[in-house]
Enzyme design. Structure first.
Site, PDB file in Angstrom:
ATOM      1  N   GLU A  45      -7.392  59.827   4.372  1.00 10.69           N
ATOM      2  CA  GLU A  45      -6.819  60.558   5.501  1.00 10.69           C
ATOM      3  C   GLU A  45      -6.126  59.573   6.447  1.00 10.69           C
ATOM      4  OE1 GLU A  45      -8.521  63.758   8.788  1.00 10.69           O
ATOM      5  OE2 GLU A  45      -9.777  62.066   8.211  1.00 10.69           O
ATOM      6  N   LYS A 116      -4.192  70.088   7.984  1.00 16.05           N
ATOM      7  CA  LYS A 116      -5.645  70.170   8.081  1.00 16.05           C
ATOM      8  C   LYS A 116      -6.050  71.427   8.839  1.00 16.05           C
ATOM      9  CE  LYS A 116      -9.573  67.304   9.594  1.00 16.05           C
ATOM     10  NZ  LYS A 116      -9.933  66.006  10.218  1.00 16.05           N
ATOM     11  N   CYS A 150     -11.062  65.706   5.234  1.00 15.72           N
ATOM     12  CA  CYS A 150     -12.249  65.278   5.969  1.00 15.72           C
ATOM     13  C   CYS A 150     -13.166  66.424   6.400  1.00 15.72           C
ATOM     14  CB  CYS A 150     -11.794  64.443   7.162  1.00 15.72           C
ATOM     15  SG  CYS A 150     -13.054  63.284   7.769  1.00 15.72           S
TER      16      CYS A 150
END
Length: 266
Positions: A45, A116, A150
Site C-alpha cells: 500500500e 480503498k 489494508c
C-alpha cells in the site's frame, strides 16, 4: 501458450516515508532482481510515499498524483519492460478529492484503478481521503483477480467472494508490527472462507510517528496454508498459483454454494 498457473512475486518494499523520488528510484533498481518468469509483481500500500500519518490534507495533497503522472507512467514502463503486471496503491488526486488508490498495470498497457473502501479512522485517514465504492476486478492471464487495501481486510462482507467471482484476492498494506498478529490471522481467514488464493503484501520501514513495519507478507492458498517461498538472499516472496488445484478443491468442497446472499449499502 499461456500457462494456467500464475507466478506471483510479493515485494515487502522498504519505504522511506514522504520520499517519493527515493522510493521510485529504489523500485527501479529492485525490478532488476525480480525473477523474469514472474507474471505479477505486488507492491505494498502507498509504496511510493508511505501511509500518511499525522499530516494535514494539504500536506498529503503535495504527494498526490493523477492517473497520469510520475508514478503510474513509470509503472507502465516497468510493466512493459519486464513483461509482468504490477499492482499496489498510491496517493491519487481526482477532481480535488484525494484517494488511497489501488492500481493494476498490465504489460499490454491496460490499467485498472479502484479506491480503498474502509478508511482507517484511528489514524484519521477518513479526514484526508474519500472512500471508494467498487472493489477492483481484473481478468489477467486466465485468472479473476480482486484487490483490497489494508484495513479493508477486517471487513468480510466487502471481501466476500460471491459465486467464485475471484480466484485471487490481493491485499496490500502498511500494517505495523504492533498489530501484525491480526494481519496474519485475517489473511488466512479470508482465504479459507472465500476458497481463494490470497496474496498479502506489507511494507518495511518506520513511519513519521515511529511505528515500525516488518514486511510480513505471504501467499495463502484456499485451505489457509502458506505457499510463499523467499529465495536465499532476497526479500521477495514467490509462489506459483495452481489453477487445477483451486478448481478441484472448489468442486470437491463447494462451501461457496451455501453462502448467504446479501447486498452492501454503498
Amino acid at each position: 501458450m499461456i500457462s494456467k498457473d500464475l507466478k506471483v512475486a510479493l515485494l515487502p518494499f522498504s519505504i522511506e516515508w514522504n520520499n517519493k523520488e527515493g522510493n521510485i528510484s529504489a523500485l527501479e533498481k529492485t525490478m532488476e532482481t525480480v525473477h523474469p518468469m514472474t507474471d505479477l509483481l505486488i507492491l505494498p500500500e502507498t509504496f511510493s510515499t508511505g501511509f500518511p500519518v499525522g499530516m494535514s490534507k494539504e500536506e498529503v495533497r503535495e504527494l498526490a498524483e493523477r492517473n497520469t503522472g510520475t508514478t503510474i507512467d513509470l509503472l507502465k514502463r516497468l510493466s512493459t519492460k519486464y513483461k509482468m503486471a504490477i499492482c499496489g496503491s498510491y496517493i491519487a488526486d481526482t477532481g480535488g478529492s484525494l484517494y488511497n488508490r489501488l492500481f493494476f498495470i498490465e504489460p499490454s498497457g491496460e490499467e485498472y484503478f479502484a479506491d480503498k473502501r474502509h478508511l482507517f479512522t484511528m489514524a484519521g485517514e477518513h479526514e484526508i481521503f474519500s472512500r471508494g465504492h467498487e472493489r477492483m476486478k481484473v481478468r489477467y492471464r486466465g485468472w479473476n483477480i480482486s484487490m483490497i487495501a489494508c484495513y479493508d481486510i477486517r471487513f468480510p462482507a466487502w471481501c466476500r467472494n460471491k459465486n467464485n467471482e475471484y480466484d485471487l484476492l490481493i491485499a496490500v498494506a502498511n500494517w505495523p508490527i504492533a498489530r501484525i498478529g491480526a494481519w496474519e490471522a485475517l489473511l488466512k481467514a479470508r482465504a479459507i472462507e472465500n476458497e481463494s488464493y490470497i496474496c498479502g503484501v506489507n511494507c518495511k520501514g518506520t513511519d513519521t510517528k515511529g511505528f515500525e513495519y516488518n514486511g510480513s507478507s505471504d501467499v495463502i492458498d484456499f485451505k489457509g496454508k502458506s505457499v510463499g517461498v523467499a529465495l536465499e538472499g532476497s526479500d521477495i516472496i514467490y509462489a506459483t498459483l495452481s489453477r487445477e488445484r483451486l478448481d478441484s478443491f472448489r468442486e470437491k468442497f463447494p462451501a461457496w454454494r451455501d453462502a448467504d446472499a446479501f447486498d452492501l449499502e454503498m
